[in-house]
Design an enzyme around this catalytic site. Sequence first.
Site, mmCIF file in Angstrom:
data_model
loop_
_atom_site.group_PDB
_atom_site.id
_atom_site.type_symbol
_atom_site.label_atom_id
_atom_site.label_comp_id
_atom_site.label_asym_id
_atom_site.label_seq_id
_atom_site.Cartn_x
_atom_site.Cartn_y
_atom_site.Cartn_z
ATOM 1 N N SER A 114 -4.350 5.225 -5.950
ATOM 2 C CA SER A 114 -5.282 5.317 -4.560
ATOM 3 C C SER A 114 -4.859 4.063 -3.781
ATOM 4 C CB SER A 114 -6.890 5.227 -4.959
ATOM 5 O OG SER A 114 -7.470 5.823 -3.716
ATOM 6 N N SER A 172 -11.101 8.755 -0.226
ATOM 7 C CA SER A 172 -9.679 8.592 -0.692
ATOM 8 C C SER A 172 -8.999 9.994 -1.129
ATOM 9 C CB SER A 172 -9.293 7.675 -1.819
ATOM 10 O OG SER A 172 -9.053 6.303 -1.262
ATOM 11 N N LYS A 185 -6.250 11.110 1.139
ATOM 12 C CA LYS A 185 -4.958 10.902 0.799
ATOM 13 C C LYS A 185 -3.969 12.358 0.374
ATOM 14 C CE LYS A 185 -5.285 5.989 -0.402
ATOM 15 N NZ LYS A 185 -6.729 5.470 -0.613
#
Length: 465
Positions: free
Chosen positions: A210, A154, A157
């Site tokens: 997240s 993640s 991101k």
Amino acid sequence: MTSTRRRPVQRAAGLVTAALVALAPLAAAAPVTAVEPAPAVPLTEPPPAAVLPSTTSPSYFDTPRDITGCPYRTTPPAPVDESEVPLPGQTSPTPPPVPDTPPGGDGLAGCEVVAPDGFEVPRDVTASAWLVSDLDTGQIVAAKDPHGRYRPASVIKTLLASVALDSLDVDRVVEVTDADLEGAEGSLVGIGPGGEYSVGRLLRGLLMASGNDAAVVLARQLGGIEETCAAMNAHAVALGARSTHVATVNGLDGPGMMSTAYDMSLIFRDAMARPAFAEIVATPSTGFPGYPAGPGTEPPDPAAVPEHTGPTMGADGVLINPGFVLGNDNLLLHNYPGAIGGKTGFTDDARHTFIGAAERDGRRLAVVLLDGTRVPSPPWQQAAALLDAGYAAGDSDPVGVLEAGPQDSTDHATEHLAGGLGGAGTPETAIVGGSVLERYSTWLALGAAGLVVVAGAVLTLRSRN
């Protein structure tokens, strides 16, 4: 498990987070060695029993890798599940070509630790690759296997957030539908159909919790999942992140998914140059709306005493999910003096990944960790130890520098984005093009929820990717 079935659990986690935020000063006052919460249990998470490894049979998730000989210069370590197996009729994308010379300087050519005198590598750092850099100058303080290719989970991101901030109005309000949430799985912030969310709030859900649901909603505002993956790859090329390939918008594993500690340092530095991004990752808590839009679903004041209210049934028979206080899952922000943000990540194949940044005496340092473990200390504490070592090294000569801008030729960049994506990988990476990609045409030409654990006076919440 679909996102629809997971939303009630995520909502409950969001409500409990409010109590945690109210007691944040207690957590901040606790020593760094405070009891860490048990791991969350998204679909890709190892069993809770694996929090501490057996002394006789250490688990895959808690064992540092042997990277003698730099074996991951071309591709990441072998996957442990089938998340990267191409669908029938598809093939895995060709890895980006390995640069002839190491980006950032010859000192970064190897995979061993490279550090100046005065930088003492902490014993508890288990990440296979890490890099400490100066956010303002781009100088690299110290690193380990900076160009080894690992899965970012993640922390990627941050790249999606940059693309979204460059392409969307943060004040635009999105009315979310079930179709917008298709494919949302794993870590969810708690977005629901009928809810109305500004792009700015979606970005908060993306970066602070997240939220994979926030990732897919943003991607559809950017023109679609495939187009957004292509735009993220285009932006990586534009930055000079030559070893990065994005296979999913949310960081879940997919065919060809990879990055490096060097590339993620470039990507994070670029993201932090955007005031909106820097403000979000430095936010401890914020109000988040419920769904469907209407009375009772407004974002609450994060400074107010949280109300532990669950879903209620409206007069029209529609289930009303209340707004809640969203806490930032980056524990470095809550516990490290001077912390200014970062991003967490985890999948089975990527293991633990982490980005953290802090400011001390006017100097801003960032650290990236890839392919890490939670023992003997969690990623945020490993990051804290590396930041301490970076500051202790003072003004020692850098071991390299983050080179801004594309380093590949136009042909290589185009080949990676078109040849490496077209007709390959997962459905998320099968198309190059779309309205978002047009924004990067110049660059192309150039090249289930966290569990809350109470330990004495310390309360912490940990969300997983």
